[in-house]
Design an enzyme around this catalytic site. Sequence first.
Site, PDB file in Angstrom:
ATOM      1  N   LYS A  68       0.847  -1.189   0.000  1.00  0.00           N
ATOM      2  CA  LYS A  68       0.000   0.000   0.000  1.00  0.00           C
ATOM      3  C   LYS A  68       0.881   1.236   0.000  1.00  0.00           C
ATOM      4  O   LYS A  68       2.007   1.217   0.501  1.00  0.00           O
ATOM      5  CB  LYS A  68      -0.947   0.056   1.205  1.00  0.00           C
ATOM      6  CG  LYS A  68      -0.322   0.602   2.491  1.00  0.00           C
ATOM      7  CD  LYS A  68      -1.359   0.957   3.546  1.00  0.00           C
ATOM      8  CE  LYS A  68      -2.211   2.138   3.165  1.00  0.00           C
ATOM      9  NZ  LYS A  68      -1.457   3.440   3.075  1.00  0.00           N
ATOM     10  N   ASN A  69       0.323   2.338  -0.541  1.00  0.00           N
ATOM     11  CA  ASN A  69       0.958   3.626  -0.342  1.00  0.00           C
ATOM     12  C   ASN A  69      -0.097   4.676  -0.015  1.00  0.00           C
ATOM     13  O   ASN A  69      -0.650   4.621   1.093  1.00  0.00           O
ATOM     14  CB  ASN A  69       1.893   4.016  -1.492  1.00  0.00           C
ATOM     15  CG  ASN A  69       1.257   4.051  -2.858  1.00  0.00           C
ATOM     16  OD1 ASN A  69       0.681   3.056  -3.308  1.00  0.00           O
ATOM     17  ND2 ASN A  69       1.374   5.163  -3.570  1.00  0.00           N
ATOM     18  N   ASP A  70      -0.419   5.590  -0.893  1.00  0.00           N
ATOM     19  CA  ASP A  70      -1.204   6.764  -0.523  1.00  0.00           C
ATOM     20  C   ASP A  70      -2.551   6.450   0.128  1.00  0.00           C
ATOM     21  O   ASP A  70      -3.380   5.736  -0.457  1.00  0.00           O
ATOM     22  CB  ASP A  70      -1.510   7.600  -1.760  1.00  0.00           C
ATOM     23  CG  ASP A  70      -0.275   8.193  -2.386  1.00  0.00           C
ATOM     24  OD1 ASP A  70       0.829   7.726  -2.071  1.00  0.00           O
ATOM     25  OD2 ASP A  70      -0.422   9.114  -3.212  1.00  0.00           O
ATOM     26  N   ASP A 196      -3.765  13.898  -8.669  1.00  0.00           N
ATOM     27  CA  ASP A 196      -4.195  13.879  -7.265  1.00  0.00           C
ATOM     28  C   ASP A 196      -5.370  14.815  -6.988  1.00  0.00           C
ATOM     29  O   ASP A 196      -5.296  15.678  -6.100  1.00  0.00           O
ATOM     30  CB  ASP A 196      -3.039  14.226  -6.318  1.00  0.00           C
ATOM     31  CG  ASP A 196      -1.786  13.419  -6.565  1.00  0.00           C
ATOM     32  OD1 ASP A 196      -1.903  12.337  -7.165  1.00  0.00           O
ATOM     33  OD2 ASP A 196      -0.695  13.857  -6.158  1.00  0.00           O
TER      34      ASP A 196
END
Length: 528
Positions: A68-70, A196
Site C-alpha cells: 500500500k501507499n497513498d 491527485d
Amino acid sequence: MPGTSGISRRSLFAGSAAGTAAALLPTGTATAAPKPKPGATAKNRTKSAASGATYRAAYHFTVPDQWKNDPQRPVWIDGEYHYYYLYNADYFTGVVGTAWRLATTKDLVSFADRGVAVPKDTTVNGDLWSGSAVVDTGNTAGFGAGAVVVIVTMSPGGGTDHQEQFLYYSTDGGLTFDNYGTDPVLPNPGVADFRDPKVIRDEDRGRWVMALAENDKIGFYHSDDLKSWTYVNGFVHDGIGVLECPDLFRITAGDGTVKWVLGASANGKGSGLPNTYAYWTGSFDGSAFTAEASEPQWLDHGWDWYAAVTFEKRDASGAVDAAARYAIGWVNNWDYADTTPTIDCDGFNGTDSIVREITLKKADGTYYLASRPVAGLDSHVSRTVNLGDVTVDGTKVLDYTGISYEVTTEITWSQLTGAGLQLRRSPDGGRHIDAGIYADYAFLNRRNTVNADTSGKWQESHTPFDPSAGTVKLRILVDRTSVEMFVDDGRYVHTSQVFPYLLDTRLALFTIGGSAVFRNTVIREFSL
C-alpha cells in the site's frame, strides 16, 4: 502519485523488493511466520505470526498483504468511515500498478478489510493513482442521490505527462465501482504533473471545487456535475518539489475565527525542511486561495508522514464538527519505500500513522494546526502502567519492557541541557531511539536503531523549543515499525519509520547537564 526521489514509480510498485529488506532483519530471533494465504484477514495473519517474529504493527493500520501507499480521504457512509488506499495485489510477482482497496471503521483505530473497491486495469487507461471520493447527496452527477463518486488520476500512456482525471461511481454505498466510460472528465492540457484531484462541495455557491497537483502549482477547478471541469485559478509555491496530494478545507479556531487551510505533500529536504505535509492558513473565495504567509507550516516534522489526507470529524449521528478534523498519513518515504522487514516476516509493505485529530489554534499571532492521537485509542487500552513521578540525573532504565505502547510524561527542570526517553532500547543499551529536547529544539533520533535510511542523512528531526519554559509534555506512540512524538499541545509532531530488533524492548529516561523530574509518567498498551 509517483515518488519524488527520482526513483521510478513503476519500479517501486513492482514486486522487486521481496528479500531486499533481509539485511534489516535481526539475527537470532524466532523463526519468521509463513507468508499469509491470499484472502486471509489482517487479524488472522497477525495471530499466525504470533508464534514467530512479526513486524506487523499492533495498533496502527497495515495493509493485509502485498503493498500500500497513498491514503485516500475517508468518507462517511452509513454510520462509518470508508477508507480507501492505493493497493497493489501483484507486488510480489512484479506486476505494476495500484487499485483502490477499502477498509471501514467507526472508531478510526480498528479497521475491517472490505477488499478492492476500484480495480486496476479494467479499462485501457490502466491502474489508478490518487484522487478523492465524495458522496453526491444531491444527485448532481445523475447516478442517484447518495451515489459515491471517485475522481481519480490515471496515466493511460504512462509517465508524468499523460496524467488525466477519470470518474468512477458506486451505487452500493461505496463497496464497488463502475467506470464512467474511458474518456477523462478532466483531460491533460499538455503538461507534466497533473494529478491527485481533491474534490470538495462548496455549499455556499452550489458547486464542486477541485484542487489539483500541477507541479509547483495547485490548480482550482469548478464543476456543477462532477463530469465537466473548468479551470478558475491557481496557487503557486516553489522550492519544495511537486505539491502532491493537495488538500483544501475550512476549520473554525478555538477563538471562533474561521480559516481555510490549503495543504500538500511536499519534499523540502533539499532546503532543510520536512518531507511531509505542508500547509498554509488563509482565505478562499471559492476560486482563489490567499495565504496569510508565504512560507508553509508543516503538520509533521519527522521523515515518514507522506501523502497525508485530512477528513471530516463526525459524531455517531453523522454531524460534522466545524472545529476539528482528522488526519492520516503513510508512514514511509519514497527514498526507501521498498526497504522493510515486514516483507519477509509478514508478507506486506504498508503501514499508516495513527489517525490524528487536528484543531486550529493561535499563538504569537499565528494560527496553526495542533494534532493529537484520535480519542478512539482510549477504548483499546489493554494495560496501563503508572510510574508516577521519576527523578532522573543521567540515565535511568525503567522496570518496563515492551514493543508497542504509548508513553506520556511531563518533564520539568530548573537547569538542564537536554532530557528525554530512550525507546526500544537494547539489553546492552547500545541500540535505542531517542526522543526529547536539547537546548532550543525538540528532536526524534533513530540513528542508533535499525532504519531504512542508508544515506544516514535523515536520522534526527528537529522542531523549535523554548528551554526557558522549564517544562515539556511528550506523548509518544511506539509500535513495531514507527515512532510518533507529540510535543506539548501537538503543534509539533515527529513521525519516523524504524525497525528495532524484536529483542530491543527496554525503556529508559535520560537527562544531559542536570537533573529533571518526569512527572505523571504513564505507559499504555493497546489491543485490537
